[in-house]
Design a protein around this motif. Structure first.
Motif, mmCIF file in Angstrom:
data_model
loop_
_atom_site.group_PDB
_atom_site.id
_atom_site.type_symbol
_atom_site.label_atom_id
_atom_site.label_comp_id
_atom_site.label_asym_id
_atom_site.label_seq_id
_atom_site.Cartn_x
_atom_site.Cartn_y
_atom_site.Cartn_z
ATOM 1 N N LEU A 111 -22.364 26.888 -37.523
ATOM 2 C CA LEU A 111 -21.337 26.472 -38.593
ATOM 3 C C LEU A 111 -21.580 25.735 -39.496
ATOM 4 O O LEU A 111 -21.890 24.608 -39.238
ATOM 5 N N THR A 124 -11.885 19.505 -32.357
ATOM 6 C CA THR A 124 -11.590 20.868 -32.800
ATOM 7 C C THR A 124 -11.967 21.497 -31.402
ATOM 8 O O THR A 124 -13.300 21.028 -30.833
ATOM 9 N N ARG A 140 -10.990 29.369 -32.871
ATOM 10 C CA ARG A 140 -11.136 27.857 -33.360
ATOM 11 C C ARG A 140 -9.428 27.311 -32.796
ATOM 12 O O ARG A 140 -8.520 27.745 -33.296
ATOM 13 N N ARG A 175 -7.826 23.785 -33.537
ATOM 14 C CA ARG A 175 -7.848 22.520 -34.296
ATOM 15 C C ARG A 175 -7.272 21.280 -33.554
ATOM 16 O O ARG A 175 -6.345 21.504 -32.831
ATOM 17 N N TYR A 199 -13.901 25.216 -29.849
ATOM 18 C CA TYR A 199 -14.214 26.516 -30.221
ATOM 19 C C TYR A 199 -14.558 27.517 -29.004
ATOM 20 O O TYR A 199 -15.036 26.748 -28.075
ATOM 21 N N HIS A 250 -20.101 24.471 -43.336
ATOM 22 C CA HIS A 250 -18.728 24.252 -44.176
ATOM 23 C C HIS A 250 -17.961 25.247 -43.579
ATOM 24 O O HIS A 250 -17.139 26.016 -44.607
ATOM 25 N N ASP A 251 -17.438 25.343 -42.421
ATOM 26 C CA ASP A 251 -16.530 25.981 -41.748
ATOM 27 C C ASP A 251 -16.672 27.718 -42.024
ATOM 28 O O ASP A 251 -15.556 28.473 -41.701
ATOM 29 N N MET A 291 -11.483 33.206 -36.087
ATOM 30 C CA MET A 291 -12.453 33.094 -37.132
ATOM 31 C C MET A 291 -13.209 34.096 -37.782
ATOM 32 O O MET A 291 -13.768 34.856 -36.784
#
Length: 620
Positions: A383, A604, A616, A618, A606, A385-386, A352
């Motif tokens: 973090l 998810t 990340r 998913r 991290y 909104h992504d 990311m």
């Protein structure tokens, strides 16, 4: 927490509409492995592989060993010294330094990495010079175990033996028919099967139950498809057909259902999950690949009976059998012993964009689902909104850990024993130890009950009014903290140290290793995992700690779990995932050290680490 059942296995026989692909890699031709040190008269019954080594057992107490490491690979297949000459039918273990083999006359052997030693069985009447007709000499034909180090061996007359990690003890099976197969499920059940369609199941309380199987096939193999779903294989003699005929059964929802195919089957000996399907071997050199209820016979250049399948870390397999047969479909046997290199584009993990190049030490998910990461020079990232965005720095000092619960705000702690609290707008100094000690972990149950641990045995507790130091009884650094409630906390440190808090005081005990322990996480008090130096993995089952075979040499620095599974990370981009009770390495797109991991409630995962790297994974 039990590892999630692989959905593809559960759906082998539900995807009836899928077409069989004749060009799939699973249908590659099988060939003999060269230079196997076995004679034409040897029957090889079973095998085990791990950490680049293979052990194969057979008649006359034969144990063949191959080590693919460069310094020993040139030696090729070696015949090991074994203290018996009875046939060995099964082998199981957690590492090349901890193997168990079982066989004729109740023989049980153990290998400690240096030599094989006889544990029990093979009792001889000294006056007559023959084996004694006693229970201990009951022939054993199969063995399997779990990640905690327990094992079960089965044999004639319904014999079931249980290894608790130290001793072998008989268990009452409830049947007297001969048993030929045993397997453990991730959820703690054990199944065994044998002659006349006998199938028994051991529950989590240690009691065996006889299942109602209406089919009288002699069962030789079991494969777990789900916690209560099995594939069973065997065969029986048909007078009108003048020989044995193989049979496959599926057990699901408490019922046994025969699987029928146009292809006539010989007596079937073994089943293994293989390349998204099932590999099946049997008499007369027959190999089959089963996927989506379609059966394909594989090309094989032998007519000898095939007895067992040995899965390899690369996804390939070995097949062993009569006349010293060892076969594989892999183009190169030695390379197949190691996991195949995986292209980074197929990795579950993705890099990311990060808002920093500073080293990141910690990551957490708060009660409202927001994720935060922290690191050097007061770095705190959120973090949103992504996108990872920086928050104001609480100070210029490194932040090693974060924690929050409803009504508490966000706490950050790290170097020089300072703890800060963030109210959503500003940081305030909440506590100053006034000592050059680093706080390494935070954990709590409520705003008025928060714990912190760190250097030199430091343990702090906040009661809602003030932080107070707690006596720990150790000067070891405490790297990680996990708890179930205020009466059940664990902190880990140097040389296998585990500190346990019971609500009144802290006491130490050892995690079954002398390595440094850097991370700890549990799903329950009887399911706790710890990780550490040089690939150290250990598991607590409620009674004792059990060392888990390490598949990596990297230092494991953190561990986290949720409904998405259990994950550990470490140096050189190392990431492990606990699957079906065993740790599997996953490819990551970085070689940077990963210092912390967070498996979120949503699934998810991290991981953060050196040079500000953020990965990340998913949810599936």
């Amino acid at each position: 927490m039990n590892a999630p059942t692989n959905p593809s296995r559960r759906n082998f026989f539900r995807q009836m509409a899928s077409r069989f692909d004749p060009n799939a890699p699973a249908v590659a031709p099988w060939s003999l492995v060269p230079e196997v040190n076995a004679g034409d008269g040897d029957v090889l019954w079973s095998g085990w592989t791990g950490q680049g080594q293979v052990f194969v057992v057979g008649d006359e107490g034969r144990v063949l060993h191959f080590d693919s490491h460069p310094e020993t690979q040139r030696l090729g297949w070696q015949l090991m010294d074994v203290p018996i000459r009875q046939p060995l039918h099964g082998i199981w273990g957690r590492s090349p330094n901890d193997l168990h083999a079982v066989g004729w006359m109740g023989c049980i052997l153990h290998f400690d990495g240096k030599q094989w030693q006889s544990v029990q069985g093979g009792v001889v009447d000294n006056d007559q010079g023959r084996f004694t007709a006693c229970t201990e000499n009951t022939p054993l034909f199969a063995i399997d175990g779990n990640a905690a180090g327990e094992a079960w061996a089965v044999g004639d007359n319904g014999c079931v033996l249980h290894f608790d990690g130290t001793h072998w003890q008989p268990e009452t099976s409830g049947i007297t028919t001969n048993l030929r197969a045993v397997t453990c499920t991730p959820g703690g059940h054990v199944y065994a099967a044998g002659n006349d369609g006998s199938v028994i199941r051991r529950d989590e309380h240690g009691q065996w139950q006889v299942l109602d199987c209406p089919h009288s096939s002699g069962l030789h193999a079991l494969l777990v498809l789900g916690e209560d779903e099995l594939l069973l294989a065997g065969g029986r003699y048909f007078v009108d057909q003048g020989g044995f005929r193989g049979e496959l059964l599926r057990y699901a929802d408490g019922c046994f259902t025969p699987l029928t195919f146009d292809t006539p089957l010989p007596r079937l000996r073994a089943l293994r999950a293989y390349k998204d399907g099932v590999l099946i071997v049997g008499d007369q050199g027959r190999l089959f690949y089963l996927k989506d209820n379609q059966l394909k016979q594989l090309e094989c250049n032998t007519h000898h009976d095939l007895m067992d399948i040995i899965p390899l870390a690369s996804g390939e397999a070995l097949v062993v059998g009569d006349f010293g047969t060892v076969m594989t479909a892999a183009p190169e046997f030695v390379h197949a012993l190691a996991p195949a290199a995986t292209d980074e584009t197929t990795s579950h993990w993705q890099i990311m964009p990060s808002a920093t190049e500073r080293q990141l030490w910690g990551i957490t998910q708060t009660h409202d689902g927001t994720c935060y990461a922290c690191g050097d020079a007061g770095t705190v990232l959120r973090l949103h909104h992504d996108v990872w965005e920086p928050l104001p720095a609480p100070s210029e000092l490194p932040v090693h850990c974060l924690w929050s619960c409803p009504g508490s705000g966000l706490f950050a702690a790290g170097q020089e024993g300072r703890i800060f609290r963030f109210d959503g707008q500003h940081w305030q100094l909440h506590f100053d130890l006034h000592l050059d000690l680093t706080i390494l972990a935070l954990w709590g149950t409520a705003p008025d009950s928060i714990y912190a641990v760190g250097d030199e045995g430091l343990i702090l507790h906040f009661d809602g009014l003030r932080w107070q130091r707690m006596p720990s009884g150790t000067t070891s650094a405490l790297y990680s903290l996990w708890g179930l409630d205020d009466a059940h906390l664990l902190a880990v440190g140097d040389f296998g140290l585990v500190m346990r808090y019971n609500g009144d005081n802290w006491k130490d005990f050892n995690a079954g290793t002398e390595q440094f322990i850097y991370g700890i996480w549990g799903a329950a008090l009887d399911d706790i995992h710890a990780v550490g130096l040089s690939g150290t993995l250990t598991h607590f089952d409620g009674q004792r700690w059990h060392a888990v075979p390490a598949r990596v040499q990297d230092d494991l620095l953190a561990i986290s779990g949720s409904t998405s599974g259990v994950f550990a990370v470490g140096t050189r981009g190392c990431a492990l995932h606990l699957e079906h009770g065993s740790w599997q390495r996953e490819t990551t797109p970085t070689s940077e050290g990963l210092r912390a991991v967070c498996a979120t409630a949503e699934g998810t995962v991290y991981a953060v680490g050196d040079r500000g790297v953020i990965l990340r994974r998913r949810a599936p």
